[in-house]
Structure formats: structure tokens, C-alpha cells
Write a protein that holds these residues in place. Structure first.
Motif, PDB file in Angstrom:
ATOM      1  N   MET A 125       0.839  -1.193   0.000  1.00  0.00           N
ATOM      2  CA  MET A 125       0.000   0.000   0.000  1.00  0.00           C
ATOM      3  C   MET A 125       0.878   1.249   0.000  1.00  0.00           C
ATOM      4  O   MET A 125       1.748   1.397   0.849  1.00  0.00           O
ATOM      5  CB  MET A 125      -0.892  -0.038   1.247  1.00  0.00           C
ATOM      6  CG  MET A 125      -1.817   1.104   1.344  1.00  0.00           C
ATOM      7  SD  MET A 125      -3.436   0.509   0.920  1.00  0.00           S
ATOM      8  CE  MET A 125      -4.422   1.864   1.322  1.00  0.00           C
ATOM      9  N   ILE A 126       0.632   2.120  -0.943  1.00  0.00           N
ATOM     10  CA  ILE A 126       1.448   3.326  -1.096  1.00  0.00           C
ATOM     11  C   ILE A 126       1.008   4.427  -0.124  1.00  0.00           C
ATOM     12  O   ILE A 126       1.834   5.200   0.366  1.00  0.00           O
ATOM     13  CB  ILE A 126       1.396   3.816  -2.555  1.00  0.00           C
ATOM     14  CG1 ILE A 126       1.997   2.739  -3.475  1.00  0.00           C
ATOM     15  CG2 ILE A 126       2.137   5.130  -2.718  1.00  0.00           C
ATOM     16  CD1 ILE A 126       1.769   2.984  -4.942  1.00  0.00           C
ATOM     17  N   LYS A 127      -0.278   4.488   0.179  1.00  0.00           N
ATOM     18  CA  LYS A 127      -0.791   5.565   1.038  1.00  0.00           C
ATOM     19  C   LYS A 127      -0.102   5.621   2.399  1.00  0.00           C
ATOM     20  O   LYS A 127       0.002   6.689   2.988  1.00  0.00           O
ATOM     21  CB  LYS A 127      -2.299   5.425   1.237  1.00  0.00           C
ATOM     22  CG  LYS A 127      -3.111   5.871   0.048  1.00  0.00           C
ATOM     23  CD  LYS A 127      -4.589   5.810   0.350  1.00  0.00           C
ATOM     24  CE  LYS A 127      -5.391   6.278  -0.853  1.00  0.00           C
ATOM     25  NZ  LYS A 127      -6.837   6.225  -0.579  1.00  0.00           N
ATOM     26  N   LYS A 158      -1.764  16.548   1.587  1.00  0.00           N
ATOM     27  CA  LYS A 158      -1.105  15.267   1.341  1.00  0.00           C
ATOM     28  C   LYS A 158       0.271  15.561   0.754  1.00  0.00           C
ATOM     29  O   LYS A 158       0.379  16.215  -0.279  1.00  0.00           O
ATOM     30  CB  LYS A 158      -1.905  14.416   0.373  1.00  0.00           C
ATOM     31  CG  LYS A 158      -3.354  14.210   0.753  1.00  0.00           C
ATOM     32  CD  LYS A 158      -3.495  13.378   1.990  1.00  0.00           C
ATOM     33  CE  LYS A 158      -4.957  13.068   2.238  1.00  0.00           C
ATOM     34  NZ  LYS A 158      -5.277  12.936   3.624  1.00  0.00           N
ATOM     35  N   CYS A 159       1.319  15.069   1.399  1.00  0.00           N
ATOM     36  CA  CYS A 159       2.683  15.473   1.069  1.00  0.00           C
ATOM     37  C   CYS A 159       3.438  14.414   0.267  1.00  0.00           C
ATOM     38  O   CYS A 159       3.773  13.348   0.795  1.00  0.00           O
ATOM     39  CB  CYS A 159       3.432  15.784   2.364  1.00  0.00           C
ATOM     40  SG  CYS A 159       5.077  16.427   2.091  1.00  0.00           S
ATOM     41  N   GLY A 192       8.166   3.465  -0.469  1.00  0.00           N
ATOM     42  CA  GLY A 192       7.050   4.217  -1.027  1.00  0.00           C
ATOM     43  C   GLY A 192       7.362   4.778  -2.402  1.00  0.00           C
ATOM     44  O   GLY A 192       6.553   4.683  -3.323  1.00  0.00           O
ATOM     45  N   PHE A 193       8.546   5.353  -2.535  1.00  0.00           N
ATOM     46  CA  PHE A 193       8.970   5.925  -3.814  1.00  0.00           C
ATOM     47  C   PHE A 193       9.049   4.841  -4.885  1.00  0.00           C
ATOM     48  O   PHE A 193       8.574   5.016  -6.005  1.00  0.00           O
ATOM     49  CB  PHE A 193      10.317   6.631  -3.629  1.00  0.00           C
ATOM     50  CG  PHE A 193      10.782   7.395  -4.824  1.00  0.00           C
ATOM     51  CD1 PHE A 193      10.084   8.487  -5.299  1.00  0.00           C
ATOM     52  CD2 PHE A 193      11.959   7.032  -5.472  1.00  0.00           C
ATOM     53  CE1 PHE A 193      10.531   9.209  -6.405  1.00  0.00           C
ATOM     54  CE2 PHE A 193      12.414   7.748  -6.578  1.00  0.00           C
ATOM     55  CZ  PHE A 193      11.695   8.827  -7.042  1.00  0.00           C
ATOM     56  N   ALA A 194       9.640   3.706  -4.529  1.00  0.00           N
ATOM     57  CA  ALA A 194       9.760   2.599  -5.482  1.00  0.00           C
ATOM     58  C   ALA A 194       8.381   2.077  -5.879  1.00  0.00           C
ATOM     59  O   ALA A 194       8.128   1.827  -7.069  1.00  0.00           O
ATOM     60  CB  ALA A 194      10.601   1.477  -4.880  1.00  0.00           C
ATOM     61  N   ARG A 195       7.495   1.927  -4.919  1.00  0.00           N
ATOM     62  CA  ARG A 195       6.147   1.423  -5.233  1.00  0.00           C
ATOM     63  C   ARG A 195       5.390   2.366  -6.156  1.00  0.00           C
ATOM     64  O   ARG A 195       4.720   1.923  -7.093  1.00  0.00           O
ATOM     65  CB  ARG A 195       5.360   1.195  -3.954  1.00  0.00           C
ATOM     66  CG  ARG A 195       5.823  -0.024  -3.190  1.00  0.00           C
ATOM     67  CD  ARG A 195       5.012  -0.241  -1.936  1.00  0.00           C
ATOM     68  NE  ARG A 195       5.614  -1.287  -1.133  1.00  0.00           N
ATOM     69  CZ  ARG A 195       5.198  -1.615   0.072  1.00  0.00           C
ATOM     70  NH1 ARG A 195       4.168  -0.988   0.614  1.00  0.00           N
ATOM     71  NH2 ARG A 195       5.793  -2.575   0.742  1.00  0.00           N
ATOM     72  N   ALA A 196       5.467   3.664  -5.891  1.00  0.00           N
ATOM     73  CA  ALA A 196       4.769   4.632  -6.747  1.00  0.00           C
ATOM     74  C   ALA A 196       5.317   4.597  -8.169  1.00  0.00           C
ATOM     75  O   ALA A 196       4.556   4.546  -9.136  1.00  0.00           O
ATOM     76  CB  ALA A 196       4.889   6.033  -6.162  1.00  0.00           C
ATOM     77  N   GLU A 244      -4.992   7.345  -5.127  1.00  0.00           N
ATOM     78  CA  GLU A 244      -6.119   8.254  -5.302  1.00  0.00           C
ATOM     79  C   GLU A 244      -6.751   8.554  -3.947  1.00  0.00           C
ATOM     80  O   GLU A 244      -6.951   7.664  -3.132  1.00  0.00           O
ATOM     81  CB  GLU A 244      -7.187   7.624  -6.203  1.00  0.00           C
ATOM     82  CG  GLU A 244      -8.395   8.511  -6.395  1.00  0.00           C
ATOM     83  CD  GLU A 244      -9.502   7.860  -7.214  1.00  0.00           C
ATOM     84  OE1 GLU A 244     -10.468   8.570  -7.525  1.00  0.00           O
ATOM     85  OE2 GLU A 244      -9.424   6.660  -7.520  1.00  0.00           O
ATOM     86  N   TYR A 245      -7.037   9.835  -3.740  1.00  0.00           N
ATOM     87  CA  TYR A 245      -7.808  10.280  -2.583  1.00  0.00           C
ATOM     88  C   TYR A 245      -9.130  10.822  -3.126  1.00  0.00           C
ATOM     89  O   TYR A 245      -9.137  11.766  -3.908  1.00  0.00           O
ATOM     90  CB  TYR A 245      -7.070  11.367  -1.808  1.00  0.00           C
ATOM     91  CG  TYR A 245      -5.866  10.843  -1.057  1.00  0.00           C
ATOM     92  CD1 TYR A 245      -6.010  10.316   0.228  1.00  0.00           C
ATOM     93  CD2 TYR A 245      -4.608  10.857  -1.631  1.00  0.00           C
ATOM     94  CE1 TYR A 245      -4.907   9.826   0.924  1.00  0.00           C
ATOM     95  CE2 TYR A 245      -3.493  10.360  -0.945  1.00  0.00           C
ATOM     96  CZ  TYR A 245      -3.654   9.845   0.323  1.00  0.00           C
ATOM     97  OH  TYR A 245      -2.566   9.352   1.012  1.00  0.00           O
TER      98      TYR A 245
END
Length: 174
Positions: free
Chosen positions: A1-3, A20-21, A31-35, A171-172
Motif C-alpha cells: 500500500m502506497i498511502k 497530502k505530502c 514508497g517511492f519505489a512502489r509509486a 487516489e484520494y
């Protein structure tokens, strides 16, 4: 999960906003790799592209990774006054005024298929300005990709309504 890698800041930059930062996403290796993997796997790996446009400034981060993985050249879309040479420019509205984006005319060739990359999609004004410049340069925006989409602000919907595919790793909806 990226969130889980994205920090929220209540009442920033003003009261009532839950910011959201994407900097926190970039600060996390996982997180960076997953996105970036999400965007690559779901978009760029399968789409023919001549150039990738990164938007000033955080869009440069995600676009450069994708350029490296696809071997597509990186084109910079910058805020006014940051690029030399012959430029195409587009002024657009912000919440409290206007801004201008610029691209060097010789960085995109007639007929190029381009993907536009930014860190965040909100109301879509910046991305729309870049889409307009791409068309002015007689090229085609084949997709827009962002690490994060604040879909409740409507920007991604406007892009999709133009027939341009839109992809976001997160997505938010509210």
C-alpha cells in the motif's frame, strides 16, 4: 500500500485543508519505489512514447525515473523565467491569481507522442497548460501520470473527459 508512505498535514497551508505530502513519499525508499513501479507497470511499459514531460518541480522527480526506465528523453515544463531559448508558454488560473508554464520549443518535435508526469493532480490547471502547449507544438499527449490524484478536486476527470488516459499510483476521493 502506497498511502502508508504519504503524510497528511491538517490545516496546511490554511485552515480546513488536509495537505497530502508527496515529499514524504519520496523520502521513503519503499514508497517511492512502489509509486514509480505502479506508474511504470500500468502505463509506460506498454505505451509507445517519444518524450516524457516532467512538471516543475516535483514532477521532475517522478518523470526522470520513468525516463531512465523507458529510455525516453525528459522534457522540462518550468515556471516562467526558468528556461532559456525559444519558448512556448501558457498562462493559467490558480486559486489566487495566475501562473505561467514554459517549454523549450525545440525539445518536442512535430508528431511526438508525449506523456505528462507530475507528482500530484489537484484541479488540473498546470497539467492543462502543458497539454495546451503540447498541442501548440503539434505533438500528442498520450497520457498523464501522477503519483497522487486528489480526484475530489476534479483535475483527473477533466483530463479523462478530453480522451487522455490518466494514471495515478494513489487516489484520494475526499
Amino acid at each position: 500500500m502506497i498511502k502508508e508512505f504519504i503524510k497528511s498535514y491538517k490545516d496546511f497551508p490554511k485552515e480546513g485543508i488536509d495537505f497530502k505530502c508527496t515529499a514524504s513519499l519520496c523520502a521513503s525508499e519503499k514508497g517511492f519505489a512502489r509509486a514509480n513501479n505502479y506508474i511504470y507497470q500500468n502505463l509506460l511499459k506498454y505505451m509507445p512514447v517519444d518524450k516524457i514531460i516532467g512538471l516543475d518541480a516535483r514532477g521532475f522527480i517522478f518523470a526522470s525515473v520513468l525516463c531512465h526506465r523507458t529510455r525516453a528523453p525528459l522534457v522540462l515544463a518550468r515556471k516562467a523565467g526558468k528556461l532559456p531559448g525559444s519558448l512556448v508558454r501558457k498562462e493559467f488560473n490558480l486559486e489566487y491569481g495566475t501562473a505561467t508554464m514554459e517549454i523549450q520549443k525545440d525539445s518536442i518535435d512535430r508528431g511526438d507522442k508525449v506523456i505528462i508526469v507530475d507528482d500530484l493532480m489537484a484541479t488540473g490547471g498546470t497539467v492543462q497548460a502543458v497539454i495546451d502547449m503540447v498541442y501548440e507544438l503539434h505533438a500528442t499527449p498520450v497520457a498523464v501520470a501522477c503519483a497522487m490524484d486528489l480526484s475530489f478536486l476534479g483535475g483527473s476527470k477533466q483530463i479523462k473527459q478530453q480522451g487522455i488516459p490518466f494514471y495515478a499510483a494513489v487516489e484520494y476521493q475526499t
